[in-house]
Design a protein around this motif. Structure first.
Motif, PDB file in Angstrom:
ATOM      1  N   TYR A   1      -4.744  -7.085  -4.702  1.00 13.32           N
ATOM      2  CA  TYR A   1      -4.289  -7.534  -5.309  1.00 13.32           C
ATOM      3  C   TYR A   1      -5.171  -7.630  -6.799  1.00 13.32           C
ATOM      4  CZ  TYR A   1      -2.963 -10.999  -8.281  1.00 13.32           C
ATOM      5  OH  TYR A   1      -2.519 -11.683  -9.793  1.00 13.32           O
ATOM      6  N   ILE A   2      -4.625  -6.708  -7.613  1.00 10.65           N
ATOM      7  CA  ILE A   2      -5.430  -6.488  -8.735  1.00 10.65           C
ATOM      8  C   ILE A   2      -6.040  -7.056  -9.857  1.00 10.65           C
ATOM      9  CG2 ILE A   2      -5.731  -4.501 -10.748  1.00 10.65           C
ATOM     10  CD1 ILE A   2      -4.861  -3.057  -7.759  1.00 10.65           C
ATOM     11  N   LEU A   3      -6.864  -7.402 -10.091  1.00 12.18           N
ATOM     12  CA  LEU A   3      -7.919  -8.938 -10.716  1.00 12.18           C
ATOM     13  C   LEU A   3      -7.571  -8.011 -12.327  1.00 12.18           C
ATOM     14  CD1 LEU A   3      -9.798  -9.603  -9.115  1.00 12.18           C
ATOM     15  CD2 LEU A   3      -8.203 -10.738  -9.353  1.00 12.18           C
ATOM     16  N   SER A   4      -7.902  -6.890 -12.424  1.00 15.22           N
ATOM     17  CA  SER A   4      -7.971  -6.161 -14.005  1.00 15.22           C
ATOM     18  C   SER A   4      -7.780  -4.434 -13.514  1.00 15.22           C
ATOM     19  CB  SER A   4      -9.187  -6.523 -14.759  1.00 15.22           C
ATOM     20  OG  SER A   4     -10.253  -6.422 -14.310  1.00 15.22           O
ATOM     21  N   GLY A   5      -6.811  -3.729 -15.367  1.00 12.22           N
ATOM     22  CA  GLY A   5      -7.318  -2.577 -14.523  1.00 12.22           C
ATOM     23  C   GLY A   5      -6.254  -2.031 -14.162  1.00 12.22           C
ATOM     24  N   ARG A   6      -5.639  -0.795 -13.870  1.00 12.26           N
ATOM     25  CA  ARG A   6      -4.827   0.031 -12.958  1.00 12.26           C
ATOM     26  C   ARG A   6      -5.242   0.511 -12.203  1.00 12.26           C
ATOM     27  NH1 ARG A   6      -1.701   4.890 -13.756  1.00 12.26           N
ATOM     28  NH2 ARG A   6       0.062   4.967 -13.808  1.00 12.26           N
ATOM     29  N   ALA A   7      -4.032   0.331 -10.457  1.00 12.20           N
ATOM     30  CA  ALA A   7      -4.498   1.663  -9.804  1.00 12.20           C
ATOM     31  C   ALA A   7      -3.296   2.320  -9.309  1.00 12.20           C
ATOM     32  CB  ALA A   7      -4.668   0.218  -8.432  1.00 12.20           C
ATOM     33  N   ASP A   8      -3.855   3.771  -8.891  1.00 13.55           N
ATOM     34  CA  ASP A   8      -2.702   4.511  -8.524  1.00 13.55           C
ATOM     35  C   ASP A   8      -3.096   4.635  -7.155  1.00 13.55           C
ATOM     36  OD1 ASP A   8      -1.198   4.921 -11.180  1.00 13.55           O
ATOM     37  OD2 ASP A   8      -3.322   6.821 -11.163  1.00 13.55           O
ATOM     38  N   PHE A   9      -1.516   4.590  -6.426  1.00  8.26           N
ATOM     39  CA  PHE A   9      -1.719   3.905  -4.987  1.00  8.26           C
ATOM     40  C   PHE A   9      -1.043   5.761  -4.253  1.00  8.26           C
ATOM     41  CE2 PHE A   9      -2.824   0.002  -5.872  1.00  8.26           C
ATOM     42  CZ  PHE A   9      -4.002  -0.283  -4.616  1.00  8.26           C
ATOM     43  N   LEU A  10      -1.793   6.872  -3.007  1.00  9.25           N
ATOM     44  CA  LEU A  10      -0.691   6.981  -2.808  1.00  9.25           C
ATOM     45  C   LEU A  10      -0.436   6.197  -1.459  1.00  9.25           C
ATOM     46  CD1 LEU A  10      -2.515  10.496  -2.963  1.00  9.25           C
ATOM     47  CD2 LEU A  10      -0.277   9.922  -3.578  1.00  9.25           C
ATOM     48  N   TYR A  11       0.606   6.382  -1.106  1.00  7.14           N
ATOM     49  CA  TYR A  11       1.357   5.016   0.107  1.00  7.14           C
ATOM     50  C   TYR A  11       2.237   6.162   0.694  1.00  7.14           C
ATOM     51  CZ  TYR A  11       3.465   1.925   3.060  1.00  7.14           C
ATOM     52  OH  TYR A  11       3.795   1.155   3.745  1.00  7.14           O
ATOM     53  N   ASP A  12       1.489   6.419   2.347  1.00  8.09           N
ATOM     54  CA  ASP A  12       2.810   7.489   3.338  1.00  8.09           C
ATOM     55  C   ASP A  12       3.156   8.562   1.835  1.00  8.09           C
ATOM     56  OD1 ASP A  12       2.599   5.848   5.120  1.00  8.09           O
ATOM     57  OD2 ASP A  12       4.020   4.586   4.712  1.00  8.09           O
ATOM     58  N   GLU A  13       4.057   8.595   1.925  1.00  6.65           N
ATOM     59  CA  GLU A  13       4.453  10.310   1.342  1.00  6.65           C
ATOM     60  C   GLU A  13       4.842  10.122  -0.086  1.00  6.65           C
ATOM     61  OE1 GLU A  13       3.986  12.913   2.619  1.00  6.65           O
ATOM     62  OE2 GLU A  13       3.498  12.365   4.151  1.00  6.65           O
ATOM     63  N   GLY A  14       4.592   8.489  -0.457  1.00  5.10           N
ATOM     64  CA  GLY A  14       4.738   8.465  -1.893  1.00  5.10           C
ATOM     65  C   GLY A  14       3.646   8.101  -3.421  1.00  5.10           C
ATOM     66  N   LYS A  15       3.717   7.614  -4.325  1.00  4.51           N
ATOM     67  CA  LYS A  15       2.339   7.544  -5.229  1.00  4.51           C
ATOM     68  C   LYS A  15       3.750   6.027  -5.739  1.00  4.51           C
ATOM     69  CE  LYS A  15       0.294   8.980  -9.005  1.00  4.51           C
ATOM     70  NZ  LYS A  15       0.419  10.361  -9.762  1.00  4.51           N
ATOM     71  N   GLU A  16       2.419   4.951  -6.438  1.00  2.00           N
ATOM     72  CA  GLU A  16       2.863   4.075  -6.591  1.00  2.00           C
ATOM     73  C   GLU A  16       1.998   3.778  -7.405  1.00  2.00           C
ATOM     74  OE1 GLU A  16       4.356   1.791  -2.558  1.00  2.00           O
ATOM     75  OE2 GLU A  16       2.635   1.265  -3.845  1.00  2.00           O
ATOM     76  N   ALA A  17       1.972   2.874  -8.820  1.00  2.56           N
ATOM     77  CA  ALA A  17       1.447   2.492  -9.678  1.00  2.56           C
ATOM     78  C   ALA A  17       1.026   1.076 -10.078  1.00  2.56           C
ATOM     79  CB  ALA A  17       1.644   3.804 -11.320  1.00  2.56           C
ATOM     80  N   ILE A  18       0.370   0.767  -9.803  1.00  2.56           N
ATOM     81  CA  ILE A  18      -0.070  -1.092 -10.151  1.00  2.56           C
ATOM     82  C   ILE A  18      -0.814  -1.674 -10.585  1.00  2.56           C
ATOM     83  CG2 ILE A  18      -0.206  -3.286  -8.708  1.00  2.56           C
ATOM     84  CD1 ILE A  18       0.685  -1.726  -6.456  1.00  2.56           C
ATOM     85  N   GLU A  19      -0.207  -2.039 -12.407  1.00  4.92           N
ATOM     86  CA  GLU A  19      -1.848  -3.304 -12.935  1.00  4.92           C
ATOM     87  C   GLU A  19      -1.825  -4.244 -12.455  1.00  4.92           C
ATOM     88  OE1 GLU A  19       0.777  -3.077 -17.199  1.00  4.92           O
ATOM     89  OE2 GLU A  19       0.841  -0.394 -16.810  1.00  4.92           O
TER      90      GLU A  19
END
Length: 109
Positions: A59-77
């Motif tokens: 769970y992202i509390l502050s900031g922004r994360a980029d995830f590589l997940y299996d074969e994809g990419k996800e950005a979460i704030e």
């Protein structure tokens, strides 16, 4: 049980799971898994790894994360949650200009 992260010592984990920089964490660990409060500074990452015996919820509390997940990419704030089920792979990168603060649960299964 109450887990008080305010009273825990921070651990600096360099190149965590093969990542860049360091993860700074306050962590509760037992035979059932890990619960942690963590920080990645700008440009730091947790390396790409497979969850063989556990899943992970971040769970992202502050900031922004980029995830590589299996074969994809996800950005979460802040306010978003990433889930990596058992048997899947992921990595997390702080590709922003501010600290990434997150809460993670890694139950052994």
């Amino acid at each position: 049980m109450i887990i008080n992260f305010d009273n825990m010592e921070e651990k600096c984990l360099p190149e965590f799971k093969g990542g860049k920089g360091e993860m700074i964490a306050k962590m509760h660990t037992d035979e059932m898994g890990k619960i942690l409060y963590g920080k990645l500074k700008p440009g730091d990452s947790i390396g790409y790894h497979k969850h063989e015996t556990s899943s992970e919820i971040i769970y992202i509390l502050s900031g922004r994360a980029d995830f590589l997940y299996d074969e994809g990419k996800e950005a979460i704030e802040a306010g978003g949650c990433h889930y990596c089920p058992k048997g899947h792979s992921h990595s997390m990168l702080n590709n922003s200009h501010e600290d990434l603060i997150f809460f993670a649960v890694v139950p052994e299964q």
